[in-house]
Design an enzyme around this catalytic site. Structure first.
Site, mmCIF file in Angstrom:
data_model
loop_
_atom_site.group_PDB
_atom_site.id
_atom_site.type_symbol
_atom_site.label_atom_id
_atom_site.label_comp_id
_atom_site.label_asym_id
_atom_site.label_seq_id
_atom_site.Cartn_x
_atom_site.Cartn_y
_atom_site.Cartn_z
ATOM 1 N N HIS A 131 0.826 -1.214 0.000
ATOM 2 C CA HIS A 131 0.000 0.000 0.000
ATOM 3 C C HIS A 131 0.860 1.263 0.000
ATOM 4 C CE1 HIS A 131 -4.143 -1.792 1.211
ATOM 5 N NE2 HIS A 131 -3.421 -2.687 0.602
ATOM 6 N N VAL A 162 1.376 3.583 -4.153
ATOM 7 C CA VAL A 162 0.748 4.917 -4.177
ATOM 8 C C VAL A 162 1.853 5.973 -4.110
ATOM 9 C CG1 VAL A 162 -0.811 6.492 -2.952
ATOM 10 C CG2 VAL A 162 -1.358 4.043 -3.085
ATOM 11 N N GLY A 208 4.779 5.722 -4.956
ATOM 12 C CA GLY A 208 6.099 5.145 -4.680
ATOM 13 C C GLY A 208 6.365 4.939 -3.199
ATOM 14 N N ASP A 249 7.605 6.055 -0.355
ATOM 15 C CA ASP A 249 8.024 7.389 0.079
ATOM 16 C C ASP A 249 7.581 7.721 1.502
ATOM 17 O OD1 ASP A 249 5.315 7.595 -0.183
ATOM 18 O OD2 ASP A 249 5.325 9.243 -1.626
ATOM 19 N N HIS A 292 -0.198 -13.231 -0.108
ATOM 20 C CA HIS A 292 -1.408 -13.713 0.576
ATOM 21 C C HIS A 292 -1.219 -15.112 1.159
ATOM 22 C CE1 HIS A 292 -4.173 -10.648 -1.690
ATOM 23 N NE2 HIS A 292 -3.387 -10.081 -0.788
ATOM 24 N N THR A 293 -0.021 -15.651 1.046
ATOM 25 C CA THR A 293 0.291 -16.887 1.768
ATOM 26 C C THR A 293 0.354 -16.623 3.271
ATOM 27 O OG1 THR A 293 1.826 -18.748 1.946
ATOM 28 C CG2 THR A 293 2.812 -16.618 1.567
ATOM 29 N N ASP A 300 -4.600 -21.451 4.034
ATOM 30 C CA ASP A 300 -5.353 -22.125 5.092
ATOM 31 C C ASP A 300 -4.600 -21.998 6.407
ATOM 32 O OD1 ASP A 300 -3.697 -24.441 5.599
ATOM 33 O OD2 ASP A 300 -4.355 -25.158 3.653
ATOM 34 N N SER A 303 -0.913 -23.200 7.430
ATOM 35 C CA SER A 303 0.331 -22.612 6.913
ATOM 36 C C SER A 303 0.189 -21.106 6.823
ATOM 37 C CB SER A 303 0.701 -23.207 5.550
ATOM 38 O OG SER A 303 -0.105 -22.670 4.547
HETATM 39 C C1 HEM Z 1 -4.541 -7.244 -6.918
HETATM 40 C C2 HEM Z 1 -3.781 -7.084 -5.845
HETATM 41 C C3 HEM Z 1 -4.267 -7.204 -4.440
HETATM 42 C C4 HEM Z 1 -5.522 -7.159 -3.917
HETATM 43 C C5 HEM Z 1 -6.842 -6.966 -4.645
HETATM 44 C C6 HEM Z 1 -5.401 -7.333 -2.494
HETATM 45 C C7 HEM Z 1 -6.450 -7.309 -1.612
HETATM 46 C C8 HEM Z 1 -6.362 -7.597 -0.265
HETATM 47 C C9 HEM Z 1 -7.474 -7.608 0.656
HETATM 48 C C10 HEM Z 1 -8.911 -7.258 0.299
HETATM 49 C C11 HEM Z 1 -7.001 -7.970 1.869
HETATM 50 C C12 HEM Z 1 -7.786 -8.142 3.160
HETATM 51 C C13 HEM Z 1 -7.974 -6.827 3.869
HETATM 52 C C14 HEM Z 1 -8.830 -6.978 5.111
HETATM 53 O O1 HEM Z 1 -9.863 -7.654 5.077
HETATM 54 O O2 HEM Z 1 -8.456 -6.415 6.148
HETATM 55 C C15 HEM Z 1 -5.582 -8.202 1.718
HETATM 56 C C16 HEM Z 1 -4.766 -8.610 2.735
HETATM 57 C C17 HEM Z 1 -3.401 -8.750 2.591
HETATM 58 N N1 HEM Z 1 -2.650 -8.393 1.483
HETATM 59 FE FE1 HEM Z 1 -3.372 -8.016 -0.346
HETATM 60 N N2 HEM Z 1 -4.089 -7.498 -2.175
HETATM 61 C C18 HEM Z 1 -3.358 -7.411 -3.328
HETATM 62 C C19 HEM Z 1 -1.998 -7.474 -3.431
HETATM 63 C C20 HEM Z 1 -1.137 -7.602 -2.380
HETATM 64 C C21 HEM Z 1 0.283 -7.462 -2.447
HETATM 65 C C22 HEM Z 1 1.062 -7.100 -3.701
HETATM 66 C C23 HEM Z 1 0.775 -7.684 -1.194
HETATM 67 C C24 HEM Z 1 2.193 -7.617 -0.713
HETATM 68 C C25 HEM Z 1 3.254 -7.776 -1.467
HETATM 69 C C26 HEM Z 1 -0.350 -8.000 -0.352
HETATM 70 C C27 HEM Z 1 -0.273 -8.363 0.962
HETATM 71 C C28 HEM Z 1 -1.360 -8.637 1.768
HETATM 72 C C29 HEM Z 1 -1.243 -9.228 3.080
HETATM 73 C C30 HEM Z 1 0.025 -9.725 3.736
HETATM 74 C C31 HEM Z 1 -2.527 -9.272 3.601
HETATM 75 C C32 HEM Z 1 -2.938 -9.780 5.007
HETATM 76 C C33 HEM Z 1 -2.894 -8.620 5.980
HETATM 77 C C34 HEM Z 1 -3.205 -9.003 7.417
HETATM 78 O O3 HEM Z 1 -3.276 -10.179 7.752
HETATM 79 O O4 HEM Z 1 -3.341 -8.071 8.241
HETATM 80 N N3 HEM Z 1 -1.493 -7.904 -1.090
HETATM 81 N N4 HEM Z 1 -5.222 -7.959 0.422
#
Ligand code: HEM
Length: 316
Positions: free
Chosen positions: A59, A63, A65, A67, A180-181, A237, A240
């Protein structure tokens, strides 16, 4: 420009980043070791910090860069934009900054701290350790109106186009979503799109979601009541959930991706082969950092640009 992006060559300000930029700039202290020790202590008691930092890097860097704009407090800043309301980990960045300010005031930027801290957390969670270049400076601007991030319902083409605009390839895109792993989402994000109103039709569940998973989510995790909106769903899941492994891609192969944007990577032939490659090999933990490094060098400020903040949540 296309050739440059494909080869991953540094352009503009990112060309001025350096390995070991802080060497010798913080007295006898090793800046990267200071960051690492704070992250390690936090990870030991709060392993989800790896998810917080990865999401923060995304995030932040997507946005304007990398920064530090996301870190600024106050009305109308990036932090207040809707997609950022569930971003966490700001306290870790503040802790590292406070420690570094004690050791060498005004030297280390908040944007570098974000990149270094994420790097350290990724390695602690099972990713291959990687070197990052530093020398970023913090922007004196942060506006909620600049925050444009991909929707959870993004198609593969939309995700690829989003990262393409940042100079990243389709392969990088699939690698980055592998973040998202680790981590979770909230039921509110998937209730309409996947469980109860697929395609805008009441009562319809996304046919691309494994029926057993759909049953479990609808029955126990995200029942169709407003009270379940804040319940959490593991993006990988739960067994992991905090390991930086390739299980996320295996889930996509069996229609168990959680967000539409996740599962869509498998539904589209142009990205499916990448999912298959990462699911069927051990490559992910060692090559994921390459995409993170590229993300971490998007549109950085260097040299005399911007500032080195004293406190990450405020401009000087
Ligand atoms: C098309 C791209 C992406 C979409 C649509 C997306 C969307 C989302 C959404 C909707 C959540 C859940 C937010 C919530 O319910 O609080 C999430 C969580 C997360 N995203 Fe993404 N994401 C994207 C790419 C990325 C990228 C590029 C990264 C990092 C390199 C990332 C890392 C994470 C992580 C680690 C979580 C879990 C956060 C937590 O457990 O607090 N995501 N993402």
């Amino acid at each position: 420009m296309v050739a440059v992006a494909v080869l991953g060559l540094a352009t503009g300000s990112s060309a001025q980043l350096q390995y070991g930029f802080y060497n010798g700039k913080c007295g006898a202290n090793d800046v990267e070791a200071v960051v690492q020790s704070v992250v390690r202590a936090r990870f030991a008691r709060d392993a989800p910090i790896v998810a917080y930092l990865l999401r923060m890097q995304f995030h932040e860097c997507a946005v304007n860069g990398c920064d530090g704009g996301l870190l600024i407090d106050g009305p109308g800043t990036e932090k207040t934009a809707v997609p950022n309301l569930s971003v966490k980990g700001y306290d870790l960045i503040a802790d590292v900054k406070a420690e570094l300010e004690r050791q060498c005031p005004g030297v280390v930027s908040c944007s570098d701290i974000q990149i270094l801290a994420t790097r350290d957390a990724v390695a602690l969670a099972g990713g291959q350790p990687y070197a990052v270049r530093t020398g970023r400076r913090d922007r004196r601007q942060s506006r909620a109106s600049d925050v444009v991030l991909p929707a959870p319902e993004s198609t593969a083409a939309q995700s690829v186009a989003f990262f393409g605009n940042l100079g990243l390839s389709p392969f990088d895109t699939v690698l980055l979503l592998g973040a998202h792993t680790v981590g979770v989402t909230h039921c509110s994000v998937i209730k309409n799109s996947r469980l109860y109103q697929y395609g805008g039709r009441a009562g319809v569940t996304d046919p691309a979601l494994d029926p057993y998973y759909a049953f479990v989510y609808k029955t126990w995790v995200c029942p169709n009541t407003a009270a379940s909106d804040n319940n959490i769903v593991f993006l990988d899941d739960q067994w992991s959930a905090l390991r930086l492994d390739n299980n996320y891609y295996k889930l996509l192969q069996s229609n168990r991706g959680v967000l539409p944007a996740d599962q869509n990577l498998y539904g589209d032939w142009s990205t499916r082969w990448i999912v298959d490659l990462l699911a069927n090999s051990d490559l992910f933990p060692s090559i994921f950092p390459q995409a993170l490094i590229k993300l971490g060098e998007v549109n950085v400020l260097t040299g005399a640009q911007g500032e080195i903040r004293k406190v990450c949540s405020n401009f000087n």
